[in-house]
Design a protein around this motif. Structure first.
Motif, PDB file in Angstrom:
ATOM      1  N   UNK A  61     -11.263  -2.633   0.343  1.00 17.67           N
ATOM      2  CA  UNK A  61     -12.044  -1.890  -0.644  1.00 17.67           C
ATOM      3  C   UNK A  61     -12.603  -0.604  -0.051  1.00 17.67           C
ATOM      4  N   UNK A  62     -13.145   0.216  -0.922  1.00 16.66           N
ATOM      5  CA  UNK A  62     -13.853   1.439  -0.559  1.00 16.66           C
ATOM      6  C   UNK A  62     -12.950   2.440   0.145  1.00 16.66           C
ATOM      7  N   UNK A  63     -11.916   2.871  -0.560  1.00 19.20           N
ATOM      8  CA  UNK A  63     -11.004   3.874  -0.032  1.00 19.20           C
ATOM      9  C   UNK A  63     -11.500   5.275  -0.384  1.00 19.20           C
ATOM     10  N   UNK A  64     -11.328   6.205   0.545  1.00 22.07           N
ATOM     11  CA  UNK A  64     -11.745   7.593   0.344  1.00 22.07           C
ATOM     12  C   UNK A  64     -10.558   8.516   0.576  1.00 22.07           C
ATOM     13  N   UNK A  65     -10.401   9.509  -0.313  1.00 26.19           N
ATOM     14  CA  UNK A  65      -9.374  10.531  -0.150  1.00 26.19           C
ATOM     15  C   UNK A  65     -10.060  11.880   0.016  1.00 26.19           C
ATOM     16  N   UNK A 101     -14.344  15.849  -0.281  1.00 22.60           N
ATOM     17  CA  UNK A 101     -14.029  14.511  -0.759  1.00 22.60           C
ATOM     18  C   UNK A 101     -13.502  14.588  -2.181  1.00 22.60           C
ATOM     19  N   UNK A 102     -12.316  14.057  -2.399  1.00 23.72           N
ATOM     20  CA  UNK A 102     -11.714  14.040  -3.729  1.00 23.72           C
ATOM     21  C   UNK A 102     -12.167  12.798  -4.488  1.00 23.72           C
ATOM     22  N   UNK A 103     -12.132  11.630  -3.823  1.00 17.43           N
ATOM     23  CA  UNK A 103     -12.612  10.384  -4.423  1.00 17.43           C
ATOM     24  C   UNK A 103     -13.094   9.489  -3.290  1.00 17.43           C
ATOM     25  N   UNK A 104     -14.107   8.707  -3.543  1.00 17.49           N
ATOM     26  CA  UNK A 104     -14.628   7.797  -2.526  1.00 17.49           C
ATOM     27  C   UNK A 104     -15.027   6.479  -3.172  1.00 17.49           C
ATOM     28  N   UNK A 105     -15.080   5.415  -2.356  1.00 14.08           N
ATOM     29  CA  UNK A 105     -15.494   4.110  -2.848  1.00 14.08           C
ATOM     30  C   UNK A 105     -14.545   3.487  -3.841  1.00 14.08           C
ATOM     31  N   UNK A 106     -13.238   3.852  -3.789  1.00 14.13           N
ATOM     32  CA  UNK A 106     -12.266   3.289  -4.732  1.00 14.13           C
ATOM     33  C   UNK A 106     -11.946   1.862  -4.302  1.00 14.13           C
ATOM     34  N   UNK A 107     -12.201   0.904  -5.185  1.00 16.94           N
ATOM     35  CA  UNK A 107     -12.004  -0.503  -4.855  1.00 16.94           C
ATOM     36  C   UNK A 107     -10.521  -0.848  -4.767  1.00 16.94           C
ATOM     37  N   UNK A 108     -10.211  -1.958  -4.078  1.00 18.12           N
ATOM     38  CA  UNK A 108      -8.829  -2.422  -3.989  1.00 18.12           C
ATOM     39  C   UNK A 108      -8.303  -2.749  -5.385  1.00 18.12           C
ATOM     40  N   UNK A 109      -7.056  -2.381  -5.651  1.00 16.09           N
ATOM     41  CA  UNK A 109      -6.386  -2.619  -6.931  1.00 16.09           C
ATOM     42  C   UNK A 109      -7.090  -1.923  -8.097  1.00 16.09           C
TER      43      UNK A 109
END
Length: 517
Positions: free
Chosen positions: A43-47, A60-68
């Protein structure tokens, strides 16, 4: 005419983009719209991204992206951008940074997935034109480098896929997209197989609903074992900030094969139970496989449900009146273990054959020995695509008499392949193998004449993964050896055996487009 534009990349090479924050659906000349899908298991992927224009800094383009899950579309500066994906807990290695061009006014979905412990990126452009009423558009993306080229069948629920059924998408290579197909709205089973091998199933997704005028991409990503793939259906919808839905379909299966290594003619088999592969399967499902071999023989891989446990392994001899239970495999009470004559073969195993098989993994059930001590081991395989080729050694050569230093080193044209000798009943790590003609020799430490030619002039294929099994009988009265090889296939691997030597067989584990397993 329906149009589509894609940006794709070979698995291992990050396909990347992004930069800057802003508002969704901004049509200004300098703005593109990007969302991020996290298909890693963390979880918590950042681009983050850096526009290559002068004076740009990482944003930061996106942060805190959950798995799936997916982020919303974010407005970013168009133009060439370098991006990197990472996870907050650091358990995965961040993706490589690479550049991509973002066109102003366009919409993009960036997918982050993992191969082993490294994040990879793949992207699609969400600008396809909706199909006619009553139809959906479907594409297939195959960034998985390990599974090889794939066929995809979109079929009526319950259809048996075989050689009489034509793939909806044929020969989708690693790192590429298929041509878009217009398909009537309905509910379908999706079956993914190896190219031109409908029986070699890599993923089943039952009851996928394709809605009226829907646009979707089936994304196939790699699994730890190499051959199987996970699936995700990425739907396009640029009318909302959230974009289309993300439906994930992790593979519910593992693969298992049976290899026998005997000094006599043995019939052997296993029985296993699991929760079943399809919703229509009864719970539990029983899996069985059998093999008859004299020397070294191998069956092909069999698809089994994740969570399956091997319940029993049995050997039979033509001279025996009852089956012989394998050493190292636990048997339930009331079975053959209750027979005092069989008790010596029924103790609990340190090899954990009762451990459930893990989804996406591949296994070899190795059975070996003789009438006095038949045994079984469950070995985890790695059939991911190597840079050139890869080999490992399994040593089940029993030594008798005063021969106690029972270790084996393997050489290819005088180059030692493994850092440590391989002990009896042990499996080596994998070692890289140069493609082309090889000269494999084993140094058997216990023999007075230790060097034994195993394979001389064998052509090692690019992308091949091999297992060299050494078995048979080595004793103090003789140092002669016998050897043979499998010419192309694990299912047809052959070997010869001698009471005064040992047997070897080189088995191709990973099926290649040009070589069948």
């Amino acid at each position: 005419m329906k149009s589509r534009v894609y940006v794709g990349l070979l698995a291992l090479v990050a396909l990347i983009f992004a930069a800057a924050c802003g508002h969704k659906n901004n049509s200004a000349a300098t703005i593109a719209n990007v969302r991020v899908v996290n298909l890693t298991k963390v979880a918590s992927l950042t681009l983050t991204g850096t526009n290559t224009a002068a004076g740009s800094v990482p944003v930061t383009i996106a942060s805190g992206v959950a798995a799936n899950a997916a982020s919303s579309y974010i407005a970013v500066t168009s133009g060439t951008t370098n991006v990197v994906a990472n996870v907050a807990d650091g358990t995965l290695t961040a993706s490589n940074s690479s550049g991509i061009g973002l066109t102003a006014g366009n919409f993009y979905t960036v997918i982050a997935y993992q191969r082993n412990d490294i994040i990879n990126l793949f992207s699609i452009q969400d600008t396809q034109t909706a199909p006619a009423s009553g139809f959906a558009l479907l594409n297939v993306a195959n960034p998985a480098p390990d599974a090889g080229p794939l066929d995809v069948y979109v079929v009526t629920a319950g259809t048996v896929v075989d050689s009489t059924v034509t793939p909806t998408f044929q020969n989708v290579p690693s790192g590429s997209f298929s041509l878009t197909q217009s398909i009537a709205q309905n509910s379908y089973d999706i079956v993914v197989t190896a190219f031109n091998r409908p029986a070699d199933v890599r993923l089943r997704i039952p009851a996928v609903a394709l809605a009226d005028q829907e646009i979707a991409t089936l994304l196939l990503t790699n699994t730890p074992g190499g051959a199987l793939v996970d699936g995700a259906i990425i739907k396009q919808d640029i009318t909302t900030s959230a974009g289309g839905a993300i439906d994930t379909h992790p593979n519910p299966a593992a693969r298992l094969r049976l290899i026998g290594a005997f000094s006599q003619l043995f019939s052997t088999g296993y029985t296993a139970t699991g929760p079943g592969l399809l919703p229509t399967d009864k719970d539990p499902v029983t899996y069985q496989d059998s093999l008859i071999s004299n020397g070294i023989g191998a069956n092909g891989y069999k698809l089994v449900s994740a969570g399956t446990t091997i319940q029993s392994v049995n050997f039979s001899l033509s001279t025996a009146s009852t089956p012989i239970q394998a050493t190292g495999v636990s048997m339930p009470s009331g079975s053959a273990c209750s027979d005092p004559a069989m008790a010596m073969h029924c103790f609990a195993t340190p090899l954990a054959l009762s451990t459930p098989l893990v989804a996406g993994n591949e296994y070899t059930l190795l059975v070996y020995g003789d009438t006095n001590a038949p045994s079984a081991q469950l070995i985890t395989d790695n059939n991911q695509a190597p840079t050139q080729a890869r080999i490992r050694l399994i040593n089940v050569v029993p030594f008798s008499g005063n021969l106690t230093f029972d270790v084996i080193n393997l050489f290819n044209s005088s180059v030692q392949l493994f850092p440590q000798p391989v002990q009896y009943e042990q499996t080596s790590t994998y070692a890289g193998l140069t493609t082309g003609v090889s000269h494999l020799n084993a140094q058997v430490e216990a023999l007075t004449n230790p060097f034994q030619t195993i394979q001389d002039g064998k052509n090692i294929a690019l992308g091949g993964v091999y297992t060299l099994v050494m078995a048979g009988n080595a004793n103090s009265s003789s140092n002669t050896s016998s050897s043979s090889s499998s010419s192309s296939s694990s299912s047809s691997s052959s070997s010869s055996s001698s009471s005064s030597g040992f047997t070897s067989s080189l088995i191709l584990d990973r099926c290649l487009p040009t070589i069948q397993c």
